[in-house]
Design an enzyme around this catalytic site. Structure first.
Site, PDB file in Angstrom:
ATOM      1  N   SER A   1      13.510  52.901  47.381  1.00 35.98           N
ATOM      2  CA  SER A   1      13.450  51.578  47.990  1.00 35.98           C
ATOM      3  C   SER A   1      12.593  51.615  49.263  1.00 35.98           C
ATOM      4  O   SER A   1      11.442  52.013  49.215  1.00 35.98           O
ATOM      5  CB  SER A   1      14.864  51.057  48.248  1.00 35.98           C
ATOM      6  OG  SER A   1      14.865  49.667  48.447  1.00 35.98           O
TER       7      SER A   1
ATOM      8  N   ASP B   1      15.635  48.639  41.899  1.00 36.56           N
ATOM      9  CA  ASP B   1      15.878  49.522  43.042  1.00 36.56           C
ATOM     10  C   ASP B   1      16.656  50.774  42.625  1.00 36.56           C
ATOM     11  O   ASP B   1      17.750  50.684  42.051  1.00 36.56           O
ATOM     12  CB  ASP B   1      16.676  48.744  44.085  1.00 36.56           C
ATOM     13  CG  ASP B   1      16.723  49.420  45.439  1.00 36.56           C
ATOM     14  OD1 ASP B   1      17.003  50.627  45.484  1.00 36.56           O
ATOM     15  OD2 ASP B   1      16.501  48.728  46.446  1.00 36.56           O
TER      16      ASP B   1
END
Length: 286
Positions: free
Chosen positions: A41, A155
């Site tokens: 991320s 993510d």
């Protein structure tokens, strides 16, 4: 202490990830060589910027972030699978970091995303760096999943928020991990300045809902707050378990309520905070 070669693991956690920059600066200023980066991320974004040699330019850009610029990045969709399309985010990643191939970068780099259909991690260790980062930052429900080679990716924090595993075979002296889900701070996060226009007020309320709070009344728990808290709670539990299996040589933990998920207008503050944490945790130890 003599200089060391470092495998650097950069965790997920939104704007708290600007602390990664401070850690990188501390390592460089003290003569250590970062030979490998594994990120998830925001960790993949900062790590990719470093691996491509674009980190200073990214920092200059982000340190001048205003809330207006944050709003402009949110191309709202309110579709069935996300609140934000993510096209503007993809454009920003491409323009700021470029499209170099990961396998050609001077620093070994891994960006971790998640293939939820197959229930497994997806490690990007080759291919265009911008595509890898865009997939890795696709916060569930918030950003639209990113499709690569027909696979929808989100993510990586849902499976591996502080991804140490890609570094286990590295030929380096030490592994340093930066976890963005550390124990809560006692002091409260400062209240944001309120925008004047109705649109900005709504966006301020939205950003406020993405903050951590130990004492937010239950009658104020809206859908976004619950989703954000649930995601981060899950990430923190997973990170603790996985780091117990493969502990880094040095762990730097950023309090999970130090900064809200989308408070990128606090970049300079978080970068300095990361530097000071590195000084506290690493000085005299490496």
């Amino acid at each position: 202490m003599s200089s060391k070669t470092i495998s650097l693991v950069l965790g997920s956690g939104g704007a708290r990830g600007l602390a990664h920059v401070g850690v990188i600066r501390w390592l460089e200023e003290h003569g250590h060589e970062i030979k490998s980066i594994s990120g998830c991320s925001i960790g993949s974004f900062i790590g990719g910027a470093y691996a491509t040699g674009k980190l200073d330019a990214i920092v200059d850009w982000m340190e001048n972030f205003s809330k207006k610029e944050i709003y402009s990045m949110l191309d709202l969709s309110f579709s069935m699978n996300s609140l934000v399309k993510g096209d503007r985010l993809a454009d920003a990643i491409r323009s700021k970091i470029g499209t170099d191939l990961i396998e050609d970068l001077p620093v070994k780099f891994t960006a971790v995303a998640a293939d939820i259909a197959a229930e497994k991690e997806h490690w990007f260790q080759s291919g265009p760096v911008d595509q890898a980062i865009r997939a890795s930052v696709s916060l569930p429900l918030f950003f639209t999943p990113h499709t690569v080679d027909g696979v929808q990716l989100i993510d990586g924090g849902i499976l591996n928020p502080t991804p140490i595993e890609p570094t286990l075979a590295d030929d380096t002296d030490l592994t340093v991990a930066v976890d963005l889900g550390g124990p809560m701070m006692k002091q409260a996060i400062p209240e944001p300045e309120k925008a004047q226009s109705p649109w900005h007020q709504k966006m301020d309320d939205f950003l406020e809902s993405m903050k951590f709070s130990e004492s937010k009344p239950k009658d104020q728990w809206d859908m976004l707050y619950i989703a954000d808290q649930s995601f981060n709670t899950m990430q923190n539990a997973i990170a603790r378990e996985r780091m117990a299996d493969n502990p880094p040589d040095h762990l730097i933990a950023v309090p999970r309520n130090k900064c809200g998920t989308l408070e990128f207008d606090r970049s300079a503050e978080m970068i300095e905070y990361g530097y000071q944490l590195a000084e506290k945790q690493l000085s005299g130890k490496i």
